[in-house]
Motif scaffolding. Structure first.
Motif, short mmCIF file in Angstrom:
data_model
loop_
_atom_site.label_atom_id
_atom_site.label_comp_id
_atom_site.label_asym_id
_atom_site.label_seq_id
_atom_site.Cartn_x
_atom_site.Cartn_y
_atom_site.Cartn_z
N ASP A 188 16.51 31.76 22.93
CA ASP A 188 16.19 33.14 22.55
C ASP A 188 16.74 33.39 21.15
OD1 ASP A 188 15.13 33.40 25.06
OD2 ASP A 188 16.85 34.49 25.89
N SER A 236 12.08 37.35 26.66
CA SER A 236 13.29 36.61 27.01
C SER A 236 14.06 37.39 28.07
CB SER A 236 14.17 36.42 25.78
OG SER A 236 14.82 37.63 25.46
N CYS A 248 14.72 26.13 26.44
CA CYS A 248 14.26 27.35 25.78
C CYS A 248 15.43 27.98 25.05
CB CYS A 248 13.61 28.32 26.74
SG CYS A 248 14.73 29.14 27.87
N LEU A 260 10.45 27.28 22.87
CA LEU A 260 10.48 26.30 23.96
C LEU A 260 10.27 24.90 23.42
CD1 LEU A 260 8.59 28.95 25.29
CD2 LEU A 260 9.49 27.72 27.26
N VAL A 277 11.16 33.77 21.79
CA VAL A 277 11.45 32.65 22.68
C VAL A 277 10.88 31.37 22.09
CG1 VAL A 277 11.17 31.70 24.99
CG2 VAL A 277 11.45 34.17 24.68
N LYS A 336 6.39 31.53 31.28
CA LYS A 336 7.08 30.28 30.94
C LYS A 336 6.47 29.09 31.66
CE LYS A 336 11.59 31.83 29.35
NZ LYS A 336 13.05 31.89 29.57
#
Length: 309
Positions: free
Chosen positions: A216, A186, A214, A196, A194, A159
Motif C-alpha cells: 500500500d 487497500s 502487495c 501487486l 495498491v 485482489k
C-alpha cells in the motif's frame, strides 16, 4: 563486475520522464547505461506546449548498427518504455531477440507503456505487438492496472482478479510481474495505491517457487509524470541486488518512489504558494535532490505476502 543496461525510452530536454527518469538513478546505483531515445521532446506532454522529434525504426536501426560495428552491443539488461510507432516497436523486438541470442542470461525489463485510467495514449495497433511478441520476451514486466487488463483481456475488480491476471501474465512469458498501480482499495482505505507483485523462480531441481505480494503506497494529491519510468528502473536495480527476493526488491523500489514524490510535492507546494495548484514545471521530479534516498532508501512501506509456495 560492470553491469550494463540498454535503455530504449523517451527523452525530454527539461524535466524527468523516460530515459531522464531512468538514467540518473541507475547510474547512482552503479549501472552503466546506454540510452536510445524513442522520442526527443522539449518537455513532457503534460505541459501546455511541447516540441520535438520522433525516432523512426530506420534511425533506431542505424544507431544499433553503429554499436554492432564497434562490437559494443553487449548488455546484461534491456529496459524499454514508451514507443508510439509499430515499426519502431517491431525493430525493438528484433534487437532484443538478437541480444538475447548473444547473451542468454540477459534480463529484459519491459514497461509496456500503452495507457492508463481506461484510455490508450499510443496507437491501438501496438497492443497486438505487445501481446504476441514483446511480453513473451520479457523477464520482468511492470504494467499498470489498465495495461495488465489490456494484455490479458481480464478486468481487475478484486485482489483475486489481480492474482488471476498476474498468473495469466506469467503464462505469457515473464518470471516477474509487478502491477505498478491499481484502483483496488487497500486495507487502509482509498488514501493508498495498491501495488501487486508476483515472482516465479525455476529451481535447479526443476521445481518452481512462487511468491505474491502487495504493498500500500500513500497517495499524494497531484499528477506526476515519469514515476512509472522511475519505478521500472528501480525494480531493475533492486531485483539485480535481490534476484530471488521480490519482497525486498519491491519494498526498496516503492520506498525510493515515496521519498522522491514526497520531496517533489513539498518543493512544488512551496513554489506554488498557499492555496495554489502547482504547475507541471513545478511538479517535475526532484531526482538529483533525492540521490541519497535512491542509493539507500529508508523503508517506509512493508510488503504483505499474499501467497508463497
Amino acid at each position: 563486475m560492470e553491469c550494463r543496461v540498454l535503455s530504449i525510452q523517451s527523452h525530454v530536454v527539461r524535466g524527468y520522464v523516460g530515459n531522464k527518469s531512468a538514467l540518473f538513478p541507475l547510474q547512482v546505483l552503479g549501472f552503466e547505461v546506454d540510452s536510445i531515445n524513442s522520442v526527443q521532446f522539449s518537455n513532457h506532454t503534460g505541459y501546455a506546449q511541447w516540441k520535438g522529434q520522433v525516432l523512426t525504426a530506420e534511425e533506431l536501426n542505424v544507431l544499433y548498427e553503429g554499436l554492432k560495428l564497434n562490437q559494443v552491443n553487449n548488455y546484461d539488461y534491456i529496459l524499454t518504455g514508451y514507443s508510439r510507432d509499430i515499426s519502431f516497436l517491431e525493430k525493438v523486438v528484433s534487437i532484443i531477440q538478437e541480444l538475447k541470442k548473444a547473451n542468454p542470461s540477459l534480463v529484459y525489463v519491459c514497461d509496456p507503456v500503452m495507457g492508463d485510467h481506461g484510455a490508450m495514449y499510443v496507437p491501438e495497433n501496438l497492443l497486438p505487438v505487445y501481446k504476441t511478441q514483446v511480453v513473451a520476451m520479457a523477464d520482468i514486466l511492470t504494467p499498470n492496472q489498465y495495461e495488465a487488463e489490456m494484455l490479458t483481456g481480464r478486468k481487475i475488480n478484486t485482489k483475486d482478479d489481480a492474482i488471476e491476471v498476474l498468473d495469466l501474465l506469467h503464462e505469457m512469458g515473464p518470471e516477474t510481474v509487478v502491477l505498478t498501480s491499481t484502483d483496488l482499495l487497500s486495507g487502509n482505505g482509498d488514501q493508498f495505491l495498491v501495488v501487486l507483485g508476483s515472482q516465479k523462480i525455476m529451481k535447479p531441481d526443476g521445481t518452481t517457487s512462487s511468491l505474491k505480494i502487495c504493498l500500500d503506497i500513500p497517495k499524494f494529491d497531484a499528477v506526476f509524470v515519469g514515476t512509472g519510468d522511475l519505478f521500472a528502473a528501480m525494480l531493475l536495480a533492486w531485483t539485480h541486488r535481490h534476484p530471488e527476493d521480490l519482497k525486498v526488491a519491491c519494498e526498496k523500489t516503492v520506498s525510493v518512489m515515496h521519498h522522491v514524490i514526497k520531496r517533489t510535492v513539498t518543493y512544488a507546494n512551496e513554489l506554488a504558494g498557499p492555496g495554489n495548484k502547482p504547475s507541471p514545471a513545478q511538479l517535475e521530479l526532484r531526482m538529483v535532490q533525492s540521490k541519497d534516498d535512491i542509493e539507500n532508501p529508508a523503508i517506509v512501506v512493508q510488503a504483505k505476502v499474499l501467497q508463497k509456495c
